[in-house]
Design a protein around this motif. Structure first.
Motif, short mmCIF file in Angstrom:
data_model
loop_
_atom_site.label_atom_id
_atom_site.label_comp_id
_atom_site.label_asym_id
_atom_site.label_seq_id
_atom_site.Cartn_x
_atom_site.Cartn_y
_atom_site.Cartn_z
N PRO A 195 0.83 -1.21 0.00
CA PRO A 195 0.00 0.00 0.00
C PRO A 195 0.86 1.26 0.00
CG PRO A 195 -0.80 -1.58 1.61
CD PRO A 195 0.53 -2.10 1.13
N ARG A 196 0.40 2.29 -0.71
CA ARG A 196 1.08 3.59 -0.80
C ARG A 196 2.49 3.46 -1.36
NH1 ARG A 196 0.27 6.75 4.76
NH2 ARG A 196 1.42 8.30 3.55
N SER A 197 2.67 2.55 -2.30
CA SER A 197 3.96 2.37 -2.96
C SER A 197 4.03 3.18 -4.24
CB SER A 197 4.18 0.89 -3.28
OG SER A 197 3.24 0.46 -4.24
N LEU A 218 -0.16 16.80 -5.56
CA LEU A 218 -0.15 16.69 -4.10
C LEU A 218 0.27 15.29 -3.66
CD1 LEU A 218 -3.42 18.66 -3.23
CD2 LEU A 218 -1.08 19.38 -2.73
N GLU A 219 -0.17 14.28 -4.40
CA GLU A 219 0.20 12.91 -4.05
C GLU A 219 1.69 12.69 -4.25
OE1 GLU A 219 -1.50 8.41 -4.78
OE2 GLU A 219 -1.90 9.96 -6.28
N LEU A 220 2.22 13.19 -5.36
CA LEU A 220 3.65 13.04 -5.62
C LEU A 220 4.48 13.77 -4.56
CD1 LEU A 220 3.81 13.45 -9.49
CD2 LEU A 220 3.84 11.35 -8.17
N GLU A 262 -3.64 11.50 0.59
CA GLU A 262 -3.95 10.08 0.77
C GLU A 262 -5.26 9.78 0.06
OE1 GLU A 262 -4.30 6.70 4.29
OE2 GLU A 262 -4.20 8.84 4.82
N ARG A 263 -5.30 8.66 -0.64
CA ARG A 263 -6.51 8.26 -1.36
C ARG A 263 -7.25 7.18 -0.58
NH1 ARG A 263 -6.82 10.18 -6.90
NH2 ARG A 263 -4.86 11.18 -7.46
N HIS A 264 -8.58 7.21 -0.72
CA HIS A 264 -9.44 6.28 -0.01
C HIS A 264 -10.42 5.66 -0.99
CE1 HIS A 264 -8.09 8.12 3.84
NE2 HIS A 264 -8.10 9.22 3.13
N GLY A 265 -11.09 4.60 -0.57
CA GLY A 265 -12.09 3.98 -1.41
C GLY A 265 -13.21 4.94 -1.74
N ARG A 307 -12.35 9.00 -2.90
CA ARG A 307 -12.25 10.06 -1.91
C ARG A 307 -10.79 10.31 -1.57
NH1 ARG A 307 -15.08 8.21 3.11
NH2 ARG A 307 -14.04 6.27 2.51
N VAL A 308 -10.49 11.52 -1.15
CA VAL A 308 -9.12 11.89 -0.83
C VAL A 308 -9.08 12.71 0.46
CG1 VAL A 308 -8.31 11.90 -3.22
CG2 VAL A 308 -9.30 13.98 -2.26
N SER A 309 -7.92 12.73 1.09
CA SER A 309 -7.72 13.56 2.28
C SER A 309 -6.28 14.05 2.29
CB SER A 309 -8.02 12.79 3.57
OG SER A 309 -7.08 11.74 3.74
N LEU A 310 -6.02 15.06 3.09
CA LEU A 310 -4.66 15.58 3.23
C LEU A 310 -3.91 14.77 4.28
CD1 LEU A 310 -4.71 19.49 3.19
CD2 LEU A 310 -3.87 17.94 1.43
N LEU A 311 -2.61 14.61 4.03
CA LEU A 311 -1.73 14.01 5.03
C LEU A 311 -1.06 15.12 5.82
CD1 LEU A 311 -0.02 11.15 2.99
CD2 LEU A 311 -1.52 10.87 4.96
#
Length: 375
Positions: A227-229, A356-358, A363-366, A369-373
């Motif tokens: 996960p998150r690789s 933002l992810e790079l 963080e991505r969710h099912g 949906r997304v949220s900030l880390l």
């Protein structure tokens, strides 16, 4: 293009503060890199204050060193620049390539996965890559340890061969243990990078490299991934670029399969061998063969098409990024809601989310949906 324009474009590409999108906007506005540099003082200060133009003498040295290394530059808009890569949101304005340039026009599948791959995972990646390359499908990967290495090794020497997209200068190899493999790929396949000659590996270059891996391919296969690789980032980039995403299932007890199993849950195609991959890719190859090549001989046409597609509520990338961040928090938010709240297009939001992810902030969710880390 003549060498003077090519050197001017290289200088813009290598200038601190000018990324792919800024490069495109400048060429769209001025028509050529020479014109941009000659009229630099006429540009608004807000657009140039954070830019440090590269030394033209350094560009001459890079040009010479690249030629001496039997490599060459390929600029966005050149006839040989790969069509599929030119159509992504932020195509590299310049690539440095070494080897068989014709592989850029061949149908390709990316094979990526864990650097700490299992023995079975390596064997499977090597076998799939071999079978695909025997069938004239080029295998694209990132020259990393583990799955990437196995994929390159399996495809080498076969008709489809392999393309390695690296996160260093064309003359550098990372990891060092793949030096001989990189040499073989440069002779039998193709090495590709957007980074300057002599550039050493750095963390932020690897996710950026992944968008090129996806952009060159009709589909991306993930063999093993935690996960998150980085491999999952490549898969998400592939989705944003309209590519097929495939994954090999595995035991939920093995951390290296949690990412691939989640991809399958989210809709990736489950594959077990090269025949499964061909079932996904062959219709795309046939459709691509029927389509005429895009009539695009200059990067300004690519960017003009985007500007002429119609008005967009938000066009400044920094403003949009700040707006997206202001709406996000630790609680997941649906991307569709984010599009509406930011009053931007879906493409703009997805591009901002990828950045933002790079940067390690998202963080991505099912359920999309997304949220900030938060550190």
């Amino acid at each position: 293009m003549d060498q003077r324009e090519a050197l001017a474009r290289l200088r813009l590409c290598r200038s601190n503060g000018i990324g792919p999108r800024a490069f495109g906007k400048l060429l769209f506005r001025m028509g050529s890199a020479i014109e941009v540099l000659e009229r630099w003082h006429e540009l608004p200060a807000i657009a140039t204050s954070q830019v440090r133009l590269a030394d033209p003498a350094a560009m001459e040295r890079e040009w010479t060193a690249t030629e001496q290394d039997d490599a060459r530059f390929l600029f966005l808009g050149d006839a040989d620049y790969p069509d599929a890569l030119a159509q992504i949101h932020d195509p590299p304005p310049v690539l440095t390539i070494k080897g068989r340039m014709e592989l850029l026009a061949a149908p390709a599948v990316a094979i990526v996965g864990s650097r700490h791959a299992s023995g079975n995972g390596r064997t499977l990646a090597r076998t799939m890559a071999h079978d695909l390359a025997c069938g004239d499908i080029t295998v694209v990967s990132g020259l990393a340890r583990g799955i990437d290495t196995a994929a390159h090794e399996g495809a080498l020497g076969q008709p489809g061969a392999t393309v390695a997209v690296v996160a260093t200068g064309i003359d550098q190899v990372y990891p060092e243990q793949n030096a001989s493999l990189a040499e073989e790929i440069g002779a039998q396949g193709l090495l590709v990078t957007e980074r300057p000659f002599g550039a050493q590996p750095r963390a932020q270059a690897f996710p950026a490299r992944n968008r090129i891996i996806a952009g060159l391919s009709l589909g991306v296969l993930v063999v093993e991934a935690a996960p998150r690789s980085g491999s999952l980032v490549t898969a998400r980039l592939a989705l944003e670029q309209g590519r097929e995403v495939m994954a090999v299932p595995g035991s939920p007890l093995d951390e290296r399969h949690r990412g691939t199993n989640q991809l399958i849950k989210d809709g990736a195609v489950l594959v077990e061998d090269a025949a499964d991959i061909r079932a996904v890719i062959d219709p795309l190859v046939a459709r691509k063969a029927r389509l005429p090549r895009p009539a695009m001989t200059a990067p300004t046409r690519t960017f003009k098409a985007r500007h002429d597609a119609g008005p967009t509520p938000v066009q400044d990338a920094d403003v949009l990024t700040a707006r997206v961040v202001s709406f996000l928090g630790p609680e997941p938010l649906a991307v569709d809601d984010l599009v509406r709240q930011c009053q931007a297009t879906t493409a703009q939001i997805h591009e901002t989310l990828i950045e933002l992810e790079l940067a390690g902030r998202l963080e991505r969710h099912g359920g999309n949906r997304v949220s900030l880390l938060f550190a």
